[in-house]
Design an enzyme around this catalytic site. Sequence first.
Site, short mmCIF file in Angstrom:
data_model
loop_
_atom_site.label_atom_id
_atom_site.label_comp_id
_atom_site.label_asym_id
_atom_site.label_seq_id
_atom_site.Cartn_x
_atom_site.Cartn_y
_atom_site.Cartn_z
N LYS A 117 0.81 -1.21 0.00
CA LYS A 117 0.00 0.00 0.00
C LYS A 117 0.85 1.26 0.00
CE LYS A 117 -4.41 -1.62 1.83
NZ LYS A 117 -5.48 -1.38 2.81
N LYS A 200 -8.28 -11.93 -9.56
CA LYS A 200 -9.43 -12.13 -8.68
C LYS A 200 -10.49 -11.07 -8.95
CE LYS A 200 -7.80 -12.13 -4.49
NZ LYS A 200 -7.79 -12.33 -3.00
N LYS A 203 -13.75 -5.01 -6.81
CA LYS A 203 -14.58 -3.83 -7.04
C LYS A 203 -13.87 -2.79 -7.89
CE LYS A 203 -13.18 -1.63 -2.67
NZ LYS A 203 -12.27 -2.69 -2.21
#
Length: 336
Positions: A117, A200, A203
């Site tokens: 991140k 995968k 969203k």
Amino acid sequence: MTIVTLPRVFSGIQPTSDSIHLGNYLGALSHWVTLQQTHDCIYCVVDLHAITVEHDPALLRQRTRMLYAQLVAIGVDPSRSTLFVQSQVPAHAELQWVLGCITGMGEAGRMTQFKDKSQKEGSDRATVGLFTYPILQAADILLYQAAGVPVGEDQRQHLELSRDLAGRFNGRFGDTFTVPEALIVKETAKILDLQDPTSKMSKSSPAGCLSLLDPPADIVKRVKRAVTDSDGEVRFDPQNKPGLANLLTIHAALTGGTPTQSADQFSGGGYGPIKAAVADVVVAFVEPLQQRLAELTADPAELDRMIAAGGERAAALAAPTIAAVYERIGFVRGGA
């Protein structure tokens, strides 16, 4: 009368989107529902974790309520499991601080989530909260003396930190925490992106994602546009036919069969009938969930009452652990 004590499990999910998607459900959350039959389940909407990156406060509050309601709609029973919102139990943050004081900087810095991140957001924008995120995860688990934690491969490292910190605290201050084990749920369906079946379902890829709150017409459209291949032969072959294999996996997961059985059912018929059948079973699955969610969200005051009751139940379960930690760490406690 014999009292049967079920093994305790803990798991959490972040309120970072408006809707659970099919990959979330089939890959993990469906097992939250089935685990209620065999375990004492502690399930948490981890909103403290959600603020480690920039966020909109009003949106966080809305998504937290919606995620709680969706979990109830899919079958997590608040009368059977402890379902709560993390920030309503201050002991999570309290235990994180104590555990942070026995965690090495190098140890925390090796956590892959911070690396991933911080590289994505830029090191200058990465927060201390993001750096200590895995320690909060450890606090989440250890606070409830969970014996097992359902984990995917990408979460194993964080569970190992929880195990290490539990053992370290126990060794220094006396036996306090249950050392949790990974709970590997067999036959988890890995659902892939409809447009990129090498990734995968996520969203972040709207065209390739099926959300539980999508209108049925949108679900049908996305399934019919799903990437397959050009040879037209129906068989379950994830390596050479990943798009078709993904559709067969979805069909099997929602009908209780296997992908090979689904392939046999549509053998010789081309891809059109498979796509139509997948769209039908997904719509049939989401429609009652959407109806239940509408009922839950129609009365916001009752939903907030449910959330508050879950927080009170979780706080009562956490209290003995945080009291024992404070006693053993050497804090002076008030009261008689």
